[in-house]
Design a protein around this motif. Structure first.
Motif, short mmCIF file in Angstrom:
data_model
loop_
_atom_site.label_atom_id
_atom_site.label_comp_id
_atom_site.label_asym_id
_atom_site.label_seq_id
_atom_site.Cartn_x
_atom_site.Cartn_y
_atom_site.Cartn_z
N VAL A 1 18.70 -124.61 90.31
CA VAL A 1 18.32 -123.76 89.18
C VAL A 1 19.31 -122.61 89.02
O VAL A 1 19.77 -122.31 87.93
N GLY A 2 19.69 -121.99 90.13
CA GLY A 2 20.66 -120.90 90.08
C GLY A 2 22.04 -121.38 89.68
O GLY A 2 22.77 -120.69 88.97
N PHE A 3 22.42 -122.55 90.14
CA PHE A 3 23.73 -123.09 89.81
C PHE A 3 23.84 -123.37 88.31
O PHE A 3 24.82 -123.01 87.68
N LEU A 4 22.84 -124.02 87.75
CA LEU A 4 22.89 -124.37 86.33
C LEU A 4 22.75 -123.15 85.43
O LEU A 4 23.20 -123.16 84.30
N GLY A 5 22.11 -122.10 85.92
CA GLY A 5 21.92 -120.91 85.11
C GLY A 5 23.03 -119.89 85.21
O GLY A 5 22.99 -118.85 84.57
N ASN A 6 24.04 -120.16 86.00
CA ASN A 6 25.11 -119.20 86.22
C ASN A 6 26.39 -119.70 85.56
O ASN A 6 26.96 -120.70 85.98
N LYS A 7 26.85 -119.00 84.56
CA LYS A 7 28.06 -119.41 83.84
C LYS A 7 29.31 -119.31 84.68
O LYS A 7 30.29 -120.00 84.43
N LYS A 8 29.30 -118.46 85.71
CA LYS A 8 30.49 -118.31 86.55
C LYS A 8 30.72 -119.51 87.45
O LYS A 8 31.78 -119.67 88.02
N MET A 9 29.74 -120.40 87.56
CA MET A 9 29.90 -121.60 88.38
C MET A 9 30.63 -122.72 87.64
O MET A 9 30.96 -123.73 88.23
N PHE A 10 30.85 -122.55 86.34
CA PHE A 10 31.51 -123.57 85.55
C PHE A 10 32.89 -123.10 85.13
O PHE A 10 33.07 -121.93 84.79
N LEU A 11 33.86 -123.99 85.15
CA LEU A 11 35.21 -123.66 84.74
C LEU A 11 35.35 -123.79 83.23
O LEU A 11 34.80 -124.71 82.63
N THR A 12 36.09 -122.89 82.64
CA THR A 12 36.43 -123.04 81.24
C THR A 12 37.72 -123.85 81.14
O THR A 12 38.42 -124.05 82.14
N GLN A 13 38.06 -124.28 79.96
CA GLN A 13 39.27 -125.11 79.79
C GLN A 13 40.52 -124.32 80.19
O GLN A 13 41.41 -124.87 80.81
N LYS A 14 40.56 -123.03 79.88
CA LYS A 14 41.72 -122.22 80.22
C LYS A 14 41.89 -122.12 81.74
O LYS A 14 42.99 -122.26 82.26
N GLU A 15 40.78 -121.89 82.44
CA GLU A 15 40.84 -121.80 83.90
C GLU A 15 41.25 -123.13 84.50
O GLU A 15 42.00 -123.19 85.47
N MET A 16 40.77 -124.23 83.94
CA MET A 16 41.13 -125.55 84.44
C MET A 16 42.61 -125.82 84.25
O MET A 16 43.28 -126.34 85.15
#
Length: 124
Positions: free
Chosen positions: A97-112
């Motif tokens: 639940v915390g993982f899916l609700g946290n935007k900082k856990m996902f990479l954006t295209q620029k970061e990738m």
């Protein structure tokens, strides 16, 4: 023919009675764990921790939990490597639940793109 009728009856009882009841009960137990800041799961350790917290057998202060979580969430150099979820209490362990609700856990295209470029430059 009686055994076939018994088989069909058992099958329908399982599908239409026991599976929905089991799902309902486990869902409420997991929500109860969520309210006590226990990561969701039905393992014996987590159920025992839930019972202990509900009965008041364990007195855990919020500062103890916070210190323990900060120790778990930092690397050897003391640098924080994970952030907590904005969807739950800050003392809650990081789970699905915390993982899916946290935007900082996902990479954006620029970061990738930057991380791929850095990996290509570092490779000999």
């Amino acid at each position: 023919a009686g055994w076939l009728l018994s088989l069909v009856q058992s099958l329908f009882t399982s599908i239409f009675l026991w599976q929905p009841v089991t799902l309902y009960v486990t869902t409420w137990i997991k929500l109860w764990m969520y309210t006590w800041n226990i990561s969701m799961g039905l393992g014996p350790g987590k159920v025992c921790a839930l019972c202990k917290r509900c009965c008041g057998c364990v007195s855990v202060s919020l500062s103890d939990i916070t210190d323990e979580m900060k120790a778990e969430m930092s690397d050897d150099a003391g640098v924080e490597i994970m952030t907590l979820s904005p969807t739950s209490h800050y003392s809650r362990p990081l789970d699905l639940v915390g993982f899916l609700g946290n935007k900082k856990m996902f990479l954006t295209q620029k970061e990738m793109d930057q991380s791929l470029l850095a990996a290509e430059c570092a490779a000999p």
